[in-house]
Design a protein around this motif. Structure first.
Motif, PDB file in Angstrom:
ATOM      1  N   SER A 244       0.778  -0.974  -0.319  1.00  0.00           N
ATOM      2  CA  SER A 244       0.133  -0.204  -0.143  1.00  0.00           C
ATOM      3  C   SER A 244       0.557   0.970   0.234  1.00  0.00           C
ATOM      4  CB  SER A 244      -0.898   0.159   1.276  1.00  0.00           C
ATOM      5  OG  SER A 244      -0.087   0.251   2.772  1.00  0.00           O
ATOM      6  N   ILE A 253      -4.246   1.114  -2.095  1.00  0.00           N
ATOM      7  CA  ILE A 253      -3.932  -0.882  -1.392  1.00  0.00           C
ATOM      8  C   ILE A 253      -3.952  -1.880  -2.601  1.00  0.00           C
ATOM      9  CG2 ILE A 253      -4.458  -2.589  -0.256  1.00  0.00           C
ATOM     10  CD1 ILE A 253      -5.808  -0.805   2.044  1.00  0.00           C
ATOM     11  N   ASP A 281      -3.754  -2.788   7.852  1.00  0.00           N
ATOM     12  CA  ASP A 281      -3.170  -1.768   7.027  1.00  0.00           C
ATOM     13  C   ASP A 281      -4.468  -0.813   7.228  1.00  0.00           C
ATOM     14  OD1 ASP A 281      -1.194  -0.332   4.770  1.00  0.00           O
ATOM     15  OD2 ASP A 281      -4.068  -0.181   4.084  1.00  0.00           O
TER      16      ASP A 281
END
Length: 487
Positions: A244, A253, A281
């Protein structure tokens, strides 16, 4: 005679050191690592090692030369020793790294000895910038047997001539058909021809099912296209398929669920690792959403598509169900894929059912699940020509002309996506995505979670206190009774 042989040898050496396939990639300055010395990578190939032959002149904040670069030998012959893949191919891949610049425009000159190889003016995106402009395209070759991708190359050539700037190009997978075919010569041709635009704009990719190579380890692709995979996630049985990065107000991403959608992950080893990276993330991205409000996921594999003879279009909503849950939970805004060779835009959908959203003309807002788009119309000689498939309940729009997708983030609340037909440069589809109160809702939800957690903790402590106090009182009562000989 000696002089003729000497000149022939020198000419041969120079040919072996001729650079080709110049391409730019964003570096780890744009990832969570934020490495200042790795903002932009300039990569190219030669047939020989060509030690200390190249230098890079940069004009950005300051003017400076870079003479240090990394060189790596890719020997595909050694990769396939002992296999049926009869490949004889080697190349040297050279990489320069440019540090971050305050200037948004960088002029570079790549030099071999005293000869200029490539010059270009590049827009270097910033982590803090109000607007962002990114192109999506994929499913594209460069053989031009049927000239299906030639229009896309010509369109890029016109953009460059007009000095149109993009922060990045994002390729949605399946290049060259296939990179390792014809003794890797299709990959060589691809590198040479795409340098038309990859030498001008940072080129970020996601792998497609035609990019894996003979051993499905993506060796040619991974070595030539230096994506931002973190190798610390690699194991003996897993090669990291996730990365990402941020540009301005957008968190991008990339993930590659190829093992999952092709049912080659029987123990869910790959799925568990991808889901873990995704969740971690997204948790971080949501915490930073006030500064970077937009989240865009890109991959080769659509969750919903219309070619129902393909298992991907029939069952990907099942194979990728747990990822789709994350997209809803963390309110991903846009999901862009390839694989199906056309352009398709879908209404927000979730678990193969319509998701809640509001629409006013071509404006989406209050959407429960991401808007999903397929950009697979780059032009491929492989397979049938671009076509329209029968609409499904989620289908909003399909187009059967070669094209690219232009994502423009205008500010923290307004995002525009256009599909452009490359033969005419005409906008064939346009939508707006507007955020109303996502950030405030997330803040409110976060505050609610904290309040609820505090209340639950207080209740647990109170119950424990009462329980302990009751037991102590009960103990005293029994002790008193015992002392009075009542028990």
């Amino acid at each position: 005679m000696f002089m003729i042989i000497f000149l022939f040898v020198m000419e041969s050496i120079q040919e072996q050191c001729e650079a080709y396939g110049v391409r730019l990639f964003l570096g780890h300055y744009y990832t969570s690592l934020k490495i200042d010395t790795d903002a932009l990578r300039i990569v190219f190939n030669t047939k020989n090692i060509c030690n200390n032959q190249f230098q890079l002149f940069i004009k950005g904040d300051l003017e400076f030369n870079i003479t240090n670069y990394k060189t790596k030998l890719l020997n595909m012959t050694d990769v396939y020793i002992g296999t049926k893949a009869n490949i004889e191919y080697e190349t040297y891949i050279h990489t320069f790294q440019i540090p971050k610049q305050l200037s948004s425009i960088v002029f570079y000159t790549l030099i071999s000895n005293d000869t200029i190889i490539k010059q270009a003016q590049v827009k270097l995106p910033h982590l803090q910038q109000e607007t962002t402009k990114v192109l999506f395209f994929g499913d594209m070759d460069s053989s031009w047997v049927y000239n299906r991708s030639k229009q896309t190359f010509d369109w890029f050539e016109n953009q460059i001539k007009q000095k149109i700037q993009f922060d990045s190009l994002i390729f949605t997978g399946d290049m060259a058909y296939d990179l390792e075919s014809d003794n890797c010569q299709r990959g060589e041709l691809w590198l040479s021809r795409i340098s038309l635009f990859t030498s001008q704009y940072p080129f970020m990719i996601t792998p497609g099912n035609h990019d894996g190579g003979f051993d499905y380890k993506y060796t040619f692709l991974r070595e030539h296209f230096q994506m931002l995979y973190l190798t610390e996630y690699d194991t003996q049985n897993y090669q990291n398929d996730f990365y990402s990065f941020n540009i301005g107000l957008v968190h991008f991403i990339q993930y590659d669920p190829v093992m999952i959608v092709y049912k080659a992950d029987p123990n869910n080893y790959t799925k568990e690792r991808l889901l873990s990276q995704f969740r971690n993330d997204l948790i971080t991205a949501v915490q930073n959403r006030e500064e970077v409000p937009w989240i865009v996921v890109f991959t080769h594999y659509p969750i919903y598509c219309n070619f129902m003879d393909d298992d991907q279009c029939v069952n990907n909503f099942k194979y990728l169900a747990e990822f789709e849950k994350l997209f809803k939970e963390f309110h991903v805004d846009l999901y862009v894929s390839g694989h199906q060779h056309n352009y398709q835009r879908n209404y927000p959908y979730y678990q193969n059912n319509s998701a809640s959203f509001e629409m006013d003309g071509n404006i989406y807002y209050n959407y429960e699940s991401p808007i999903t788009i397929i950009e697979g119309a780059g032009g491929a000689d492989y397979g049938p020509e671009i076509m329209i498939y029968r609409d499904q309940p989620y289908t909003a729009k399909q187009l059967a002309q070669n094209g690219v997708g232009l994502l423009q983030v205008m500010n923290k609340t307004h995002l525009q996506f256009q599909h452009i037909q490359v033969s005419t440069n005409e906008v064939m589809d346009e939508i707006w995505i507007i955020k109303t109160s996502d950030i405030n809702n997330e803040k409110d939800n976060s505050l609610k979670y904290w309040v609820i957690s505090i209340i639950i903790s207080a209740i647990v402590i109170l119950v424990l206190f009462i329980f302990i106090k009751y037991n102590v009182r009960k103990q005293k009562t029994y002790q008193k009774a015992y002392d009075s000989n009542l028990v």
